[in-house]
Design an enzyme around this catalytic site. Structure first.
Site, PDB file in Angstrom:
ATOM      1  N   PRO A 133      12.367   0.586  -8.669  1.00  0.00           N
ATOM      2  CA  PRO A 133      13.270   1.656  -9.104  1.00  0.00           C
ATOM      3  C   PRO A 133      14.707   1.169  -9.282  1.00  0.00           C
ATOM      4  O   PRO A 133      15.509   1.826  -9.946  1.00  0.00           O
ATOM      5  CB  PRO A 133      13.206   2.692  -7.979  1.00  0.00           C
ATOM      6  N   ASP A 136       6.055   6.802 -34.237  1.00  0.00           N
ATOM      7  CA  ASP A 136       6.280   7.311 -32.889  1.00  0.00           C
ATOM      8  C   ASP A 136       7.761   7.488 -32.570  1.00  0.00           C
ATOM      9  O   ASP A 136       8.613   6.867 -33.179  1.00  0.00           O
ATOM     10  CB  ASP A 136       5.695   6.350 -31.846  1.00  0.00           C
TER      11      ASP A 136
HETATM   12  N1  SAH Z   1      12.314   1.638  -1.163  1.00  0.00           N
HETATM   13  C1  SAH Z   1      12.248   1.504  -2.580  1.00  0.00           C
HETATM   14  C2  SAH Z   1      11.050   2.230  -3.194  1.00  0.00           C
HETATM   15  C3  SAH Z   1       9.746   1.656  -2.793  1.00  0.00           C
HETATM   16  S1  SAH Z   1       8.434   2.460  -3.633  1.00  0.00           S
HETATM   17  C4  SAH Z   1      13.509   2.094  -3.184  1.00  0.00           C
HETATM   18  O1  SAH Z   1      13.966   3.119  -2.685  1.00  0.00           O
HETATM   19  O2  SAH Z   1      14.040   1.568  -4.177  1.00  0.00           O
HETATM   20  C5  SAH Z   1       7.173   1.209  -3.600  1.00  0.00           C
HETATM   21  C6  SAH Z   1       7.035   0.378  -4.845  1.00  0.00           C
HETATM   22  O3  SAH Z   1       6.716   1.214  -5.943  1.00  0.00           O
HETATM   23  C7  SAH Z   1       8.257  -0.393  -5.283  1.00  0.00           C
HETATM   24  O4  SAH Z   1       8.357  -1.626  -4.602  1.00  0.00           O
HETATM   25  C8  SAH Z   1       8.000  -0.590  -6.765  1.00  0.00           C
HETATM   26  O5  SAH Z   1       7.178  -1.723  -7.003  1.00  0.00           O
HETATM   27  C9  SAH Z   1       7.217   0.655  -7.134  1.00  0.00           C
HETATM   28  N2  SAH Z   1       8.036   1.683  -7.805  1.00  0.00           N
HETATM   29  C10 SAH Z   1       8.390   2.878  -7.294  1.00  0.00           C
HETATM   30  N3  SAH Z   1       9.110   3.588  -8.172  1.00  0.00           N
HETATM   31  C11 SAH Z   1       9.211   2.848  -9.294  1.00  0.00           C
HETATM   32  C12 SAH Z   1       9.848   3.042 -10.554  1.00  0.00           C
HETATM   33  N4  SAH Z   1      10.537   4.138 -10.838  1.00  0.00           N
HETATM   34  N5  SAH Z   1       9.751   2.049 -11.468  1.00  0.00           N
HETATM   35  C13 SAH Z   1       9.083   0.917 -11.185  1.00  0.00           C
HETATM   36  N6  SAH Z   1       8.464   0.674 -10.006  1.00  0.00           N
HETATM   37  C14 SAH Z   1       8.530   1.616  -9.061  1.00  0.00           C
END
Ligand code: SAH
Length: 250
Positions: free
Chosen positions: A90, A170
């Site tokens: 994220p 698209d």
């Molecule tokens: N503690 C982290 C979130 C971990 S969620 C934070 O707050 O930034 C667990 C995993 O889900 C992450 O390591 C990532 O690989 C994936 N993930 C969660 N949300 C995502 C998003 N919006 N885009 C891409 N990967 C995501």
């Protein structure tokens, strides 16, 4: 095009490998997928892939070592000397259609899926070349995010979509100047008293094109004015487009 995915849940990837447009393209060998489980790169009896965070706090953090070894094994299986290693996160760069196009123009990548609270920073510092986010929300793991980027990339590969035009029409695509797609209609001509818009029934190609363009402009101006500004900056709006937008304002 080849993707090597690092994931604790390899079974999830059948959804992109076996089904629909991407499944057909996979059977046609237009792209390859291999999923590597970090658990197979552990050496203790419990096959440990995570541990508690230093400094305290909730949740678990994925260990650097099994991830690094999985990435190394995937790297050996690839043709490039230095493959891209994308971490789904994220906190990464926001994924969009232009990133999908960049990926589609290249050889693919190693894609790392986090779980729990995320992954040890030292793995990121040592092994990751790009971090990508699919939006401002938090998933339980990187798998769905990885499948989103793989799907949107594979459908851009030459020959993957049935009619060569369908990707061109698209939302976000260059030929649409990065605007949103116009509404679609199919049979019947009248449904619950609602008729298909007249220009679409006219058979008059130029009128249909103009109607679609105006619908795109209208929808984009309403919902994503940022995309209108971007298209204008890039010089992708015609004089007729600008005239139509002015008329909408009034
Ligand atoms: N503690 C982290 C979130 C971990 S969620 C934070 O707050 O930034 C667990 C995993 O889900 C992450 O390591 C990532 O690989 C994936 N993930 C969660 N949300 C995502 C998003 N919006 N885009 C891409 N990967 C995501």
């Amino acid at each position: 095009m080849r993707f090597d995915v690092i994931s604790l849940f390899p079974d999830m990837f059948g959804a992109v490998r076996d089904v629909g447009v991407t499944g057909r393209a996979h059977r046609q060998q237009r792209w390859q997928l291999q999923v590597w489980n970090p658990r197979d790169f552990t050496h203790d009896v419990h096959r440990t892939v995570d541990d508690r965070p230093y400094g305290g706090g909730p949740g678990m953090v994925m260990l650097a070592e099994p991830l690094e070894h999985a990435v190394a094994a995937a790297g050996q299986a690839r043709a490039e000397a230095t493959p891209s290693v994308i971490l789904m996160s994220p906190t990464g760069r926001r994924f969009d259609q232009s990133v999908a196009q960049e990926l589609a123009d290249g050889p693919g990548a190693i894609v790392v899926c986090g779980r729990y609270e995320g992954v040890d920073q030292r793995f990121i510092d040592r092994c990751v070349t790009h971090e990508l986010s699919i939006g401002d929300f938090v998933l339980s793991g990187g798998e769905l995010a990885a499948m989103a980027i793989i799907d949107s990339t594979v459908r851009l590969l030459p020959g993957v979509l049935n009619t060569a035009d369908s990707a061109l029409q698209d939302s976000f695509h260059e030929t649409l100047a990065g605007l949103l797609d116009s509404p679609h209609y199919t049979r019947p001509e009248e449904y619950q008293g609602e008729r298909v818009p007249e220009p679409l029934l006219s058979g008059h190609h130029a009128n249909i094109e103009r109607w679609r363009r105006e619908q795109s402009l209208k929808l984009t101006a309403q919902r994503r004015p940022d995309l209108i500004l971007k298209a204008r900056e890039q010089g992708r709006l015609s004089a007729a487009d600008e005239k139509f937008l002015q008329m909408l304002d009034r």
